[in-house]
Design a protein around this motif. Structure first.
Motif, PDB file in Angstrom:
ATOM      1  N   HIS A 516       0.824  -1.210   0.000  1.00  0.00           N
ATOM      2  CA  HIS A 516       0.000   0.000   0.000  1.00  0.00           C
ATOM      3  C   HIS A 516       0.863   1.268   0.000  1.00  0.00           C
ATOM      4  O   HIS A 516       0.659   2.190   0.794  1.00  0.00           O
ATOM      5  N   LEU A 517       1.839   1.279  -0.887  1.00  0.00           N
ATOM      6  CA  LEU A 517       2.749   2.407  -1.007  1.00  0.00           C
ATOM      7  C   LEU A 517       2.270   3.378  -2.083  1.00  0.00           C
ATOM      8  O   LEU A 517       1.558   2.991  -3.004  1.00  0.00           O
ATOM      9  N   SER A 518       2.694   4.617  -1.973  1.00  0.00           N
ATOM     10  CA  SER A 518       2.455   5.560  -3.051  1.00  0.00           C
ATOM     11  C   SER A 518       3.337   5.190  -4.236  1.00  0.00           C
ATOM     12  O   SER A 518       4.321   4.457  -4.103  1.00  0.00           O
ATOM     13  N   SER A 519       2.996   5.711  -5.398  1.00  0.00           N
ATOM     14  CA  SER A 519       3.786   5.402  -6.590  1.00  0.00           C
ATOM     15  C   SER A 519       5.208   5.909  -6.447  1.00  0.00           C
ATOM     16  O   SER A 519       6.155   5.260  -6.908  1.00  0.00           O
ATOM     17  N   LYS A 520       5.395   7.046  -5.782  1.00  0.00           N
ATOM     18  CA  LYS A 520       6.735   7.605  -5.638  1.00  0.00           C
ATOM     19  C   LYS A 520       7.610   6.721  -4.752  1.00  0.00           C
ATOM     20  O   LYS A 520       8.766   6.445  -5.086  1.00  0.00           O
ATOM     21  N   MET A 521       7.039   6.270  -3.633  1.00  0.00           N
ATOM     22  CA  MET A 521       7.811   5.410  -2.741  1.00  0.00           C
ATOM     23  C   MET A 521       8.107   4.065  -3.395  1.00  0.00           C
ATOM     24  O   MET A 521       9.226   3.546  -3.312  1.00  0.00           O
ATOM     25  N   ALA A 522       7.104   3.493  -4.071  1.00  0.00           N
ATOM     26  CA  ALA A 522       7.307   2.194  -4.722  1.00  0.00           C
ATOM     27  C   ALA A 522       8.363   2.292  -5.806  1.00  0.00           C
ATOM     28  O   ALA A 522       9.215   1.404  -5.945  1.00  0.00           O
ATOM     29  N   GLU A 523       8.337   3.376  -6.578  1.00  0.00           N
ATOM     30  CA  GLU A 523       9.336   3.557  -7.629  1.00  0.00           C
ATOM     31  C   GLU A 523      10.727   3.711  -7.036  1.00  0.00           C
ATOM     32  O   GLU A 523      11.696   3.113  -7.518  1.00  0.00           O
ATOM     33  N   HIS A 524      10.842   4.508  -5.998  1.00  0.00           N
ATOM     34  CA  HIS A 524      12.130   4.727  -5.349  1.00  0.00           C
ATOM     35  C   HIS A 524      12.731   3.411  -4.846  1.00  0.00           C
ATOM     36  O   HIS A 524      13.904   3.103  -5.105  1.00  0.00           O
ATOM     37  N   LEU A 525      11.933   2.618  -4.147  1.00  0.00           N
ATOM     38  CA  LEU A 525      12.449   1.376  -3.582  1.00  0.00           C
ATOM     39  C   LEU A 525      12.752   0.337  -4.660  1.00  0.00           C
ATOM     40  O   LEU A 525      13.781  -0.342  -4.607  1.00  0.00           O
ATOM     41  N   ALA A 526      11.870   0.220  -5.651  1.00  0.00           N
ATOM     42  CA  ALA A 526      12.088  -0.763  -6.721  1.00  0.00           C
ATOM     43  C   ALA A 526      13.344  -0.447  -7.511  1.00  0.00           C
ATOM     44  O   ALA A 526      14.126  -1.339  -7.850  1.00  0.00           O
ATOM     45  N   ASN A 527      13.573   0.848  -7.809  1.00  0.00           N
ATOM     46  CA  ASN A 527      14.710   1.236  -8.637  1.00  0.00           C
ATOM     47  C   ASN A 527      16.007   1.345  -7.848  1.00  0.00           C
ATOM     48  O   ASN A 527      17.077   1.470  -8.445  1.00  0.00           O
TER      49      ASN A 527
END
Length: 646
Positions: A516-527
């Motif tokens: 349940h992360l925001s798109s910004k947090m999910a992108e940051h962690l994934a990348n």
């Protein structure tokens, strides 16, 4: 003579144009060869987080260092090449030790242009100078670019780059050049380059002055996170069995009393002052711009450094009081490259810009990176190698002035969020340079250079980030030869690095849905962490770790993930990420986290300054720092970040 030279160049260009056109149209269609291998069916994509065993602690690595009677190879230097050597050696079955005086990527390896590329400008030089050597460099780098995209897909991404064309006669010239760039990439070409009209170019980059543009050429290269790639290599090497330690300074090379052969090194733990004697069958000098420091130890009968290695610099392109790491370098021909970071509106969000020829003949990049724009670079020759080169105000203004030639709106100094300088060494064969010829270009090598001294010290220097893997492979080949080892074949072309195991291009979406992360947090962690991002996400579910202290978010309140949209924050860094980096990535100082495990200070030095006290507070609790250590850490960290153009 002049007419013959011009005729030869025209003939070469014509041949290139014809050959490139024919070759491109006759070759089979290429796709993203590495990305296709990594793709999974969207319908069946699931989050299968990698759960590697807990990594050895620093104490356990130090214990391994003291109890090992003799390593097969000792690598000095934990930058891109040194860490790559540790991965290559460990996966071939060698018992590898690596020591780094500071942190992984604390020097040149964190201050690159963040591009995995063959080098379009080198291709141009290859044909104008009819140089096979230059062409070989481009082809080598294009191959290695593909390997980077495969081995670390979370850290390396394809980036289209547009070359604005301001004269009609340049259109066919740039078009042929881009198509040749595609052609020489062969089966590892990323995407076909293409021509865009004036209207399309201004639509892609509305910040450019459309009245001057005639067309645009778009080609493709790779963009990556250099210091995270470096720490990932170090972690991968440790997981493959290597003993890798940062903050270990080489005090002396151990030499055989009768033969003078280098057989190890005496190193000092910079945290405790304790010394360790590391015996090794082969020693590798992979210290980049500081290669001459180790070479000078190699020349000394007892393996000690020269007395004049550390002194204060008085050069125009180092900060006042900046220490010289190597005076009068013999092998390295250093130059400084300066980059600045600007807000996102200076460049298209998904496409870079390349100024093919600036007013003084250099090439300038303007690239989207980590949500900002990376601009640079300069190329300033130096006589000494400073320990911590810094960007001067003149360097920053030089880049801003060049940028204003193309940007419609005012280019402001206040928009500069960060600025830094890195040493980019060219190297020469030190055996061909006489003492006192420090400024000579005799024997200059444009690519990387490997040689073994009379005392058996293997030195690797030069090259660039994109070719780090091949440099490491060739270095370990030389190590195997010198040590007469029986090893497994090199596998690093296809070795998934830490965080790339079971990687899926839908990872960002999977993390957002599962946690349940925001798109910004999910992108940051994934990348940043790839499939290991889920380990941080698990920590975020802890109410004490999912907070944003004032120091990270630039706000005075503390908010938990469940109640906040991270898009409202400029930088999505949490306490969980800091603790993960300490326990899994060997973060030892606040600068390690703020500059290299995350890129906070590179992205926004002023905001990073505010993050220092909170970072030190968390690290101090985690690493049991006393009050004096915390105070010193805050002071030293803030002073260093202030050199980043603030």
């Amino acid at each position: 003579m002049f007419s013959r030279t011009i005729s030869r160049r025209i003939a070469a260009t014509t041949l290139v144009a014809a050959g490139g056109y024919a070759g491109w149209n006759l070759r089979p269609a290429q796709d993203h060869i590495y990305h296709n291998e990594a793709r999974n069916d969207v319908q069946t994509a699931e989050l299968n987080p990698a759960r590697p065993p807990s990594p050895p602690t620093r104490s356990e690595l130090l214990n391994r260092l003291s109890k090992t009677a003799q390593f097969d190879v000792l690598v000095i230097g934990g930058g891109a090449t040194g860490s790559g050597c540790a991965v290559d050696g460990a996966t071939r079955g060698l018992n590898v030790a690596l020591v780094e005086m500071n942190d992984f990527a604390s020097g040149t390896s964190s201050k690159s242009t963040k591009m995995a590329h063959g080098g379009v400008r080198y291709l141009e030089k290859a044909f104008w100078e009819l140089s096979k050597a230059q062409l070989d460099l481009v082809i080598e780098a294009l191959n290695e670019r593909g390997h980077m995209l495969y081995t670390a897909p979370h850290l390396c991404k394809i980036l289209p780059i547009m070359i604005p064309v301001y004269n009609y006669w340049q259109v066919p010239y740039f078009y042929v050049g881009c198509k040749m760039y595609d052609l020489f990439a062969g089966s590892q070409n990323l995407k076909s380059s293409f021509l865009v009209s004036k209207g399309q170019a201004t639509e892609i980059a509305p910040m450019l002055d459309g009245s001057k543009i005639k067309a645009g050429l778009v080609y493709h290269d790779g963009s990556f996170n250099d210091s995270r790639m470096n720490s990932t290599l170090a972690v991968t090497a440790i997981e493959k069995g290597a003993t890798v330690l940062n903050y270990m300074e080489v005090l002396q090379l151990i030499k055989n009393g009768s033969t003078g052969k280098v057989e190890g090194a005496v190193v000092q733990d910079r945290e405790t002052g304790e010394q360790y004697k590391i015996n090794a069958k082969v020693v590798v000098n992979a210290t980049g711009p500081f290669s001459d420091r180790i070479l000078q130890m190699d020349k000394d009968p007892k393996g000690f450094p020269r007395n004049d290695l550390i002194q204060f610099a008085n050069e125009g392109h180092t900060s006042i009081g900046s220490r010289v790491a190597v005076s009068n370098p013999h092998m390295v021909v250093p130059s400084v490259g300066v980059h600045i970071v600007l807000p996102a509106f200076y460049c298209p969000k998904t496409m870079g810009l390349l100024d093919a020829k600036t007013s003084d003949g250099r090439v300038m990049f303007f690239l989207p990176w980590q949500g900002k724009v990376l601009a640079g670079t300069t190329d300033i020759p130096m006589k000494q190698v400073p320990e911590n080169p810094t960007a001067t105000e003149a360097d920053i203004q030089d880049i801003l002035k060049e940028l204003q030639h193309y940007i419609k709106f005012p280019v402001k100094r206040s928009d500069v969020l960060s600025a830094w300088a890195g040493i980019r060494p060219l190297v020469r064969d030190p055996r061909k340079v006489k003492e006192g010829e420090g400024g000579s270009t005799q024997g200059l090598v444009r690519s990387h250079f490997i040689f073994t001294s009379d005392n058996g010290l293997v030195t690797i220097a030069g090259g660039k980030w994109t070719t780090y893997r091949e440099m490491a492979e060739e270095t370990i080949n030389e190590v195997v030869k010198q040590g007469h080892f029986n090893v497994k074949p090199c596998i690093t072309k296809k070795l998934r690095l830490a965080g790339a195991e079971n990687w899926d291009p839908n990872l960002q979406a999977l993390l957002a849905q599962r946690y349940h992360l925001s798109s910004k947090m999910a992108e940051h962690l994934a990348n940043s962490y790839g499939t290991r991002a889920s380990m941080i996400c698990d920590m975020l579910e802890d109410g004490d770790l999912n907070k944003l202290p004032v120091t990270f978010g630039g706000r005075e309140d503390v908010t938990v993930i469940g109640n906040v949209d991270f898009d409202s924050f400029r930088y999505p860094f949490t306490i969980a990420e800091l603790k993960y980096s300490i326990n899994h990535e060997y973060t030892r100082t606040a600068l390690d986290f703020l500059m290299r495990r995350t890129r906070f200070a590179f992205l926004d030095a002023k905001q990073a300054l505010a993050a220092v006290p909170g970072t030190v507070s968390v690290m101090g609790d985690e690493l049991n720092w006393d009050a004096s250590r915390r105070e010193r850490e805050i002071k030293d960290t803030q002073e260093f970040i202030k050199t980043f153009g603030v």
